[in-house]
Motif scaffolding. Structure first.
Motif, PDB file in Angstrom:
ATOM      1  N   GLY A 119       0.867  -1.605  -0.120  1.00 23.93           N
ATOM      2  CA  GLY A 119       0.129  -0.114   0.149  1.00 23.93           C
ATOM      3  C   GLY A 119       0.459   1.002   0.069  1.00 23.93           C
ATOM      4  N   ALA A 120       1.817   1.561   0.755  1.00 28.38           N
ATOM      5  CA  ALA A 120       2.535   2.435   1.069  1.00 28.38           C
ATOM      6  C   ALA A 120       3.347   3.014  -0.037  1.00 28.38           C
ATOM      7  CB  ALA A 120       3.947   2.106   1.743  1.00 28.38           C
ATOM      8  N   GLY A 144      -1.401   4.588   2.366  1.00 26.88           N
ATOM      9  CA  GLY A 144      -1.695   3.546   1.369  1.00 26.88           C
ATOM     10  C   GLY A 144      -2.160   2.045   1.757  1.00 26.88           C
ATOM     11  N   TYR A 179       2.084   1.990  -3.575  1.00 27.81           N
ATOM     12  CA  TYR A 179       1.073   1.758  -4.766  1.00 27.81           C
ATOM     13  C   TYR A 179       1.249   4.091  -4.005  1.00 27.81           C
ATOM     14  CZ  TYR A 179       1.232  -1.986  -7.157  1.00 27.81           C
ATOM     15  OH  TYR A 179       1.402  -2.616  -7.900  1.00 27.81           O
ATOM     16  N   TYR A 180       0.247   4.215  -2.598  1.00 28.68           N
ATOM     17  CA  TYR A 180      -0.062   4.804  -2.657  1.00 28.68           C
ATOM     18  C   TYR A 180       0.851   6.249  -2.466  1.00 28.68           C
ATOM     19  CZ  TYR A 180      -1.568   9.158   0.896  1.00 28.68           C
ATOM     20  OH  TYR A 180      -1.881   9.895   2.227  1.00 28.68           O
ATOM     21  N   ARG A 181       2.503   6.026  -2.284  1.00 25.59           N
ATOM     22  CA  ARG A 181       3.612   7.273  -3.476  1.00 25.59           C
ATOM     23  C   ARG A 181       3.781   7.337  -4.621  1.00 25.59           C
ATOM     24  NH1 ARG A 181       7.058   7.643   1.584  1.00 25.59           N
ATOM     25  NH2 ARG A 181       8.680   9.105  -0.190  1.00 25.59           N
ATOM     26  N   ASP A 241       2.055   6.331   5.687  1.00 25.46           N
ATOM     27  CA  ASP A 241       1.919   5.766   4.439  1.00 25.46           C
ATOM     28  C   ASP A 241       2.125   5.193   4.263  1.00 25.46           C
ATOM     29  OD1 ASP A 241       3.805   7.835   2.773  1.00 25.46           O
ATOM     30  OD2 ASP A 241       5.433   6.602   2.686  1.00 25.46           O
ATOM     31  N   TYR A 287      -5.085   0.664  -1.079  1.00 24.60           N
ATOM     32  CA  TYR A 287      -4.475  -0.175  -1.954  1.00 24.60           C
ATOM     33  C   TYR A 287      -5.575  -0.577  -1.848  1.00 24.60           C
ATOM     34  CZ  TYR A 287      -1.305  -4.407  -3.127  1.00 24.60           C
ATOM     35  OH  TYR A 287      -0.841  -5.316  -2.821  1.00 24.60           O
TER      36      TYR A 287
END
Lengths: 203, 203
Positions: free
Chosen positions: A172-173, B172, A175-177, B168, B176
């Motif tokens: 997730g981190a 995230g 893709y979030y960035r 994040d 995600y």
């Protein structure tokens, strides 16, 4: 069906592979907007109808290409969960950067999510594309969840760790960035992310 | 410029507010595809040229609407970082679901990311929209990073925690699930996510 039964025409795996090779090349070269199914058919030397029968839209073909890219990355538990996760996330980052830059000059230093965002939007727009994308990630992520379960069984992770939540924090981190904040993602970031996720924060 | 200097015409904040109210209503009602800048101008009672001078494209207007929605959510450290994060992430989830369902029947139970994915794609496609989206998240997330710094100063988080990485992991995971895996996001998930992130995993 027995050996004496009537058999359908065997699917041409060779043709599929030619199509998907040509599609990947075209996608990385041209990017999402200028990617053309007709051109892929020509490059692969197959009839357009053959291609459209198997992948009804450009988005369906692109999802299959991306799934094939993902499947080229092995996932294995070696007994060192930190090293294994760092390695795997590094591969994800490399794949994301490759997709992000598809169809753009190699020198492009901008932070655009490019093709990654287009696939997410196509998945949101068309229910069947969305289902295909979700199935692809479900299948891939199951491998990492198994890796995390092994690490838990080997005592590297707490007994009550939830692999799905843990992997959401990691992937997730990234893709979030890429998709939201546009902050850079590099090896140093992956190291910080894995350390932060495995260690926890509460004092 | 001094009080006796010539002043430009004061920007009409009332007109801006009318435009943004109308735009939000239209966006939630119609969704991304059917959102029309011309209709917003009509609803707000302003000239189309006024609107286009300030927001050159539909995407620019949508980003401003989303930023305004985000700004309606307060961020405050109360001395209980787990409760504060759980509350704030709950608000993010509510906002994401609202945007996700924009323009779709309220009964729609599908997992599409809808408008959230469209904004990500618009940001990836147009450099200036991307810059606006990134500025919006940079500004908003700075508030949460300050909250995490306060929690660190108060001894609730380890001294060497990196607020950016920690956030994040949290935000995230939500994006995600929404944009990539399509897995459900609810209150119970937010609780599991906050617990996992604050606690850490290594045995």
């Amino acid at each position: 069906m027995g050996p004496t039964g009537r058999r359908g025409r065997p699917r041409s795996e060779a043709a599929d592979a030619r199509i998907l090779d040509a599609a990947l090349e075209s996608l990385l070269d041209r990017g999402y907007d200028r990617f053309s199914v007709d051109e892929v058919a020509m490059q692969a030397g197959v009839a357009k109808t053959t291609l459209y029968r198997r992948w009804p839209t450009k988005d369906h073909l692109i999802v299959t290409v991306v799934a094939r890219l993902q499947d080229s990355v092995p996932v294995e538990y070696t007994g060192d969960v930190r090293a294994d996760l760092t390695h795997y996330l590094g591969e994800i980052v490399a794949g994301l950067h490759r997709m992000r830059q598809a169809g753009r000059p190699a020198t492009s230093g901008d932070a655009s999510a490019g093709l990654v965002a287009e696939v997410a939007a196509a998945a949101a727009r068309h229910a069947d594309v969305g289902a295909a994308v979700q199935a692809m990630f479900h299948r891939r992520n199951a491998l990492v969840l198994t890796l995390l379960e092994h690490a838990r069984e080997h005592g590297e992770l707490h007994a009550d760790v939830e692999p799905e939540v843990l992997f959401d924090q990691l992937a997730g981190a990234l893709y979030y960035r890429l998709l939201v904040t546009g902050r850079p993602i590099d090896e140093a970031y992956v190291d910080r992310l894995v350390a932060s996720t495995l260690r926890g924060a509460s004092a």
